[in-house]
Design a protein around this motif. Structure first.
Motif, PDB file in Angstrom:
ATOM      1  N   ILE A 134      13.861  57.280  59.725  1.00 26.20           N
ATOM      2  CA  ILE A 134      15.038  56.592  59.190  1.00 26.20           C
ATOM      3  C   ILE A 134      15.078  55.160  59.717  1.00 26.20           C
ATOM      4  O   ILE A 134      15.214  54.952  60.926  1.00 26.20           O
ATOM      5  CB  ILE A 134      16.333  57.331  59.582  1.00 26.20           C
ATOM      6  N   PRO A 135      14.955  54.159  58.853  1.00 25.46           N
ATOM      7  CA  PRO A 135      15.063  52.768  59.304  1.00 25.46           C
ATOM      8  C   PRO A 135      16.473  52.479  59.823  1.00 25.46           C
ATOM      9  O   PRO A 135      17.466  52.860  59.187  1.00 25.46           O
ATOM     10  CB  PRO A 135      14.762  51.954  58.038  1.00 25.46           C
ATOM     11  N   VAL A 136      16.546  51.808  60.971  1.00 24.64           N
ATOM     12  CA  VAL A 136      17.838  51.556  61.614  1.00 24.64           C
ATOM     13  C   VAL A 136      18.030  50.063  61.848  1.00 24.64           C
ATOM     14  O   VAL A 136      17.162  49.386  62.407  1.00 24.64           O
ATOM     15  CB  VAL A 136      17.952  52.292  62.962  1.00 24.64           C
ATOM     16  N   MET A 137      19.173  49.564  61.414  1.00 25.55           N
ATOM     17  CA  MET A 137      19.608  48.203  61.710  1.00 25.55           C
ATOM     18  C   MET A 137      20.660  48.284  62.813  1.00 25.55           C
ATOM     19  O   MET A 137      21.613  49.063  62.711  1.00 25.55           O
ATOM     20  CB  MET A 137      20.198  47.548  60.454  1.00 25.55           C
ATOM     21  N   GLY A 138      20.484  47.512  63.863  1.00 22.56           N
ATOM     22  CA  GLY A 138      21.461  47.485  64.946  1.00 22.56           C
ATOM     23  C   GLY A 138      22.594  46.518  64.642  1.00 22.56           C
ATOM     24  O   GLY A 138      22.546  45.759  63.670  1.00 22.56           O
ATOM     25  N   HIS A 139      23.603  46.530  65.494  1.00 20.32           N
ATOM     26  CA  HIS A 139      24.771  45.647  65.305  1.00 20.32           C
ATOM     27  C   HIS A 139      25.411  45.445  66.667  1.00 20.32           C
ATOM     28  O   HIS A 139      25.927  46.394  67.274  1.00 20.32           O
ATOM     29  CB  HIS A 139      25.749  46.291  64.330  1.00 20.32           C
ATOM     30  N   ILE A 140      25.385  44.204  67.165  1.00 23.33           N
ATOM     31  CA  ILE A 140      25.980  43.889  68.455  1.00 23.33           C
ATOM     32  C   ILE A 140      26.856  42.649  68.329  1.00 23.33           C
ATOM     33  O   ILE A 140      26.903  42.003  67.292  1.00 23.33           O
ATOM     34  CB  ILE A 140      24.909  43.681  69.554  1.00 23.33           C
ATOM     35  N   GLY A 141      27.538  42.316  69.425  1.00 22.30           N
ATOM     36  CA  GLY A 141      28.515  41.239  69.395  1.00 22.30           C
ATOM     37  C   GLY A 141      29.874  41.844  69.129  1.00 22.30           C
ATOM     38  O   GLY A 141      30.291  42.800  69.797  1.00 22.30           O
ATOM     39  N   LEU A 142      30.578  41.309  68.144  1.00 22.81           N
ATOM     40  CA  LEU A 142      31.817  41.929  67.709  1.00 22.81           C
ATOM     41  C   LEU A 142      31.467  43.150  66.864  1.00 22.81           C
ATOM     42  O   LEU A 142      30.954  43.028  65.755  1.00 22.81           O
ATOM     43  CB  LEU A 142      32.660  40.949  66.886  1.00 22.81           C
ATOM     44  N   THR A 143      31.727  44.312  67.410  1.00 21.46           N
ATOM     45  CA  THR A 143      31.468  45.562  66.680  1.00 21.46           C
ATOM     46  C   THR A 143      32.817  46.101  66.228  1.00 21.46           C
ATOM     47  O   THR A 143      33.603  46.591  67.045  1.00 21.46           O
ATOM     48  CB  THR A 143      30.734  46.574  67.582  1.00 21.46           C
ATOM     49  N   PRO A 144      33.122  46.000  64.924  1.00 21.35           N
ATOM     50  CA  PRO A 144      34.476  46.295  64.431  1.00 21.35           C
ATOM     51  C   PRO A 144      35.006  47.684  64.771  1.00 21.35           C
ATOM     52  O   PRO A 144      36.228  47.858  64.891  1.00 21.35           O
ATOM     53  CB  PRO A 144      34.330  46.112  62.919  1.00 21.35           C
ATOM     54  N   GLN A 145      34.134  48.679  64.924  1.00 19.30           N
ATOM     55  CA  GLN A 145      34.618  50.018  65.264  1.00 19.30           C
ATOM     56  C   GLN A 145      35.224  50.059  66.673  1.00 19.30           C
ATOM     57  O   GLN A 145      35.955  50.986  67.001  1.00 19.30           O
ATOM     58  CB  GLN A 145      33.486  51.038  65.143  1.00 19.30           C
ATOM     59  N   SER A 146      34.918  49.038  67.475  1.00 21.14           N
ATOM     60  CA  SER A 146      35.457  48.958  68.847  1.00 21.14           C
ATOM     61  C   SER A 146      36.588  47.952  68.954  1.00 21.14           C
ATOM     62  O   SER A 146      36.900  47.469  70.044  1.00 21.14           O
ATOM     63  CB  SER A 146      34.344  48.590  69.830  1.00 21.14           C
ATOM     64  N   VAL A 147      37.230  47.628  67.824  1.00 22.84           N
ATOM     65  CA  VAL A 147      38.247  46.580  67.804  1.00 22.84           C
ATOM     66  C   VAL A 147      39.384  46.856  68.782  1.00 22.84           C
ATOM     67  O   VAL A 147      39.935  45.935  69.391  1.00 22.84           O
ATOM     68  CB  VAL A 147      38.795  46.391  66.366  1.00 22.84           C
ATOM     69  N   HIS A 148      39.734  48.125  68.960  1.00 27.48           N
ATOM     70  CA  HIS A 148      40.838  48.435  69.863  1.00 27.48           C
ATOM     71  C   HIS A 148      40.441  48.212  71.327  1.00 27.48           C
ATOM     72  O   HIS A 148      41.287  47.887  72.168  1.00 27.48           O
ATOM     73  CB  HIS A 148      41.297  49.880  69.653  1.00 27.48           C
ATOM     74  N   THR A 149      39.156  48.362  71.622  1.00 22.02           N
ATOM     75  CA  THR A 149      38.670  48.070  72.971  1.00 22.02           C
ATOM     76  C   THR A 149      38.681  46.571  73.232  1.00 22.02           C
ATOM     77  O   THR A 149      39.050  46.110  74.317  1.00 22.02           O
ATOM     78  CB  THR A 149      37.233  48.608  73.150  1.00 22.02           C
ATOM     79  N   PHE A 150      38.284  45.792  72.219  1.00 19.72           N
ATOM     80  CA  PHE A 150      38.240  44.332  72.350  1.00 19.72           C
ATOM     81  C   PHE A 150      39.630  43.708  72.336  1.00 19.72           C
ATOM     82  O   PHE A 150      39.810  42.572  72.778  1.00 19.72           O
ATOM     83  CB  PHE A 150      37.423  43.710  71.214  1.00 19.72           C
ATOM     84  N   GLY A 151      40.612  44.437  71.791  1.00 21.60           N
ATOM     85  CA  GLY A 151      41.947  43.868  71.673  1.00 21.60           C
ATOM     86  C   GLY A 151      42.098  42.960  70.472  1.00 21.60           C
ATOM     87  O   GLY A 151      42.972  42.095  70.435  1.00 21.60           O
ATOM     88  N   GLY A 152      41.220  43.147  69.482  1.00 17.33           N
ATOM     89  CA  GLY A 152      41.287  42.322  68.272  1.00 17.33           C
ATOM     90  C   GLY A 152      39.903  41.878  67.847  1.00 17.33           C
ATOM     91  O   GLY A 152      38.896  42.150  68.513  1.00 17.33           O
ATOM     92  N   PHE A 153      39.859  41.179  66.721  1.00 10.68           N
ATOM     93  CA  PHE A 153      38.584  40.701  66.186  1.00 10.68           C
ATOM     94  C   PHE A 153      38.276  39.344  66.835  1.00 10.68           C
ATOM     95  O   PHE A 153      38.600  38.285  66.281  1.00 10.68           O
ATOM     96  CB  PHE A 153      38.656  40.583  64.659  1.00 10.68           C
ATOM     97  N   THR A 154      37.665  39.401  68.004  1.00 14.01           N
ATOM     98  CA  THR A 154      37.450  38.195  68.792  1.00 14.01           C
ATOM     99  C   THR A 154      35.963  37.941  69.034  1.00 14.01           C
ATOM    100  O   THR A 154      35.146  38.859  69.039  1.00 14.01           O
ATOM    101  CB  THR A 154      38.154  38.314  70.161  1.00 14.01           C
ATOM    102  N   VAL A 155      35.618  36.674  69.252  1.00 14.58           N
ATOM    103  CA  VAL A 155      34.236  36.276  69.536  1.00 14.58           C
ATOM    104  C   VAL A 155      33.770  36.927  70.828  1.00 14.58           C
ATOM    105  O   VAL A 155      34.513  37.007  71.819  1.00 14.58           O
ATOM    106  CB  VAL A 155      34.131  34.742  69.632  1.00 14.58           C
ATOM    107  N   GLN A 156      32.523  37.391  70.823  1.00 17.08           N
ATOM    108  CA  GLN A 156      31.936  38.046  71.994  1.00 17.08           C
ATOM    109  C   GLN A 156      30.816  37.176  72.579  1.00 17.08           C
ATOM    110  O   GLN A 156      30.225  36.360  71.887  1.00 17.08           O
ATOM    111  CB  GLN A 156      31.375  39.415  71.599  1.00 17.08           C
ATOM    112  N   GLY A 157      30.520  37.381  73.869  1.00 11.19           N
ATOM    113  CA  GLY A 157      29.421  36.660  74.503  1.00 11.19           C
ATOM    114  C   GLY A 157      29.756  35.238  74.857  1.00 11.19           C
ATOM    115  O   GLY A 157      28.880  34.363  74.842  1.00 11.19           O
ATOM    116  N   LYS A 158      31.012  34.977  75.207  1.00 12.07           N
ATOM    117  CA  LYS A 158      31.424  33.599  75.506  1.00 12.07           C
ATOM    118  C   LYS A 158      31.188  33.198  76.952  1.00 12.07           C
ATOM    119  O   LYS A 158      31.406  32.042  77.314  1.00 12.07           O
ATOM    120  CB  LYS A 158      32.899  33.402  75.140  1.00 12.07           C
ATOM    121  N   THR A 159      30.766  34.147  77.781  1.00 11.19           N
ATOM    122  CA  THR A 159      30.387  33.810  79.149  1.00 11.19           C
ATOM    123  C   THR A 159      28.887  34.022  79.312  1.00 11.19           C
ATOM    124  O   THR A 159      28.282  34.806  78.568  1.00 11.19           O
ATOM    125  CB  THR A 159      31.137  34.674  80.173  1.00 11.19           C
TER     126      THR A 159
END
Length: 289
Positions: A134-159
């Motif tokens: 099964i070919p798999v595409m990854g997804h990192i940075g802002l991962t929308p399924q984790s929006v509640h963990t991030f506290g919103g749709f915010t930019v990731q990797g700023k440090t």
């Protein structure tokens, strides 16, 4: 589209420095139009929860929803590669559950590959799927399924620390066998460095111009939605205004009796009309009460 896009096509495009164009699609006519236009990859995103179902996040989307929409898109895609999202909690519990979920998206949905969110913690799952073919595409940075963990749709990797962790996530996904990685809401410099380090293509959304390709949500891209416009989005049309204006014109023409006009009307031929009128006359009576 002159050629059928595959995992190998995308790898060759990265090596040749050719940019990859990916858009989301959720139905047959959209998939057909976008593939005819030459879009390389159609992503059946769980973003359908927000732009099609009206949900506040992607979390409520189910595997059945994704299989259904993938089946529509796969029938309309002519040459484009179809990738379908694994929705929330269909792959995080175990690699075996992820395999069953991905299998449904490919067998029933007709997808050519799947996308899942997460970095190093998902590497074993990615490897299990890839080993099963099964070919798999990854997804990192802002991962929308984790929006509640991030506290919103915010930019990731700023440090610097988080940016380095993100690079390690990308390298782990590549090592596990992912054929591509989506970088969402990531500073351009971070995305550029990750793209340079990886041998597999990166697809950016809000991650700057140096990724190997770009993806946008169809409804945002075509101006089908109103209200908030994400910073990363560029509207290439204003379909919402076109639809509203057409609907207002329709309402007005119906009210004025202009529609339907003669060109939209079918008549009985003279002989059949006379026969019908005589039959009505014999039938007698007025409107039923």
């Amino acid at each position: 589209m002159a050629r059928t896009v595959t995992v190998r096509t995308l790898a060759n495009m990265k090596r040749a420095g050719e940019k990859i164009a990916m858009l989301t699609a959720y139905d047959y006519p959209t998939a057909k139009l976008l593939s005819e236009a030459g879009v390389h990859v159609l992503l059946v995103g769980d973003s359908l929860g927000m732009v099609v179902q009206g949900q506040p996040t992607t979390v409520p989307v189910t595997l059945d929803h994704m299989v259904y929409h993938a089946s529509l898109v796969s029938r309309g895609a002519e040459g484009a590669m179809v990738v379908a999202d694994l929705p929330f909690l269909t792959y995080q519990v175990s690699a075996e559950e992820a395999l069953r979920s991905a299998g449904r998206l490919m067998q029933e949905g007709g997808a050519h590959g799947v996308k899942l969110e997460g970095g190093r913690e998902m590497a074993k799952t990615v490897r299990r799927l890839v080993d099963a073919g099964i070919p798999v595409m990854g997804h990192i940075g802002l991962t929308p399924q984790s929006v509640h963990t991030f506290g919103g749709f915010t930019v990731q990797g700023k440090t610097a620390d988080r940016a380095l962790e993100m690079m390690e996530d990308a390298l782990a996904l590549e090592e596990a066998g992912a054929f591509s990685i989506v970088l969402e809401a990531v500073p351009a410099e971070v995305a550029a460095e990750i793209t340079h380090r990886l041998s597999i293509p990166t697809i950016g959304i809000g991650a700057g111009p140096d990724c190997d390709g770009q993806v946008l949500v169809f409804h945002d891209f075509i101006g089908y939605t109103s209200g908030y416009i994400p910073k990363h989005n560029k509207r290439y049309a204003d379909l919402a205004s076109v639809i509203r204006d057409a609907a207002r014109q329709y309402i007005e023409e119906v009210a004025q009796g202009v529609f339907p006009g003669e060109e939209q009307t079918v008549h009985l031929q003279d002989g059949e009309l006379r026969l019908f009128q005589s039959m009505v006359a014999r039938h007698g009576g007025g409107p039923r009460e």
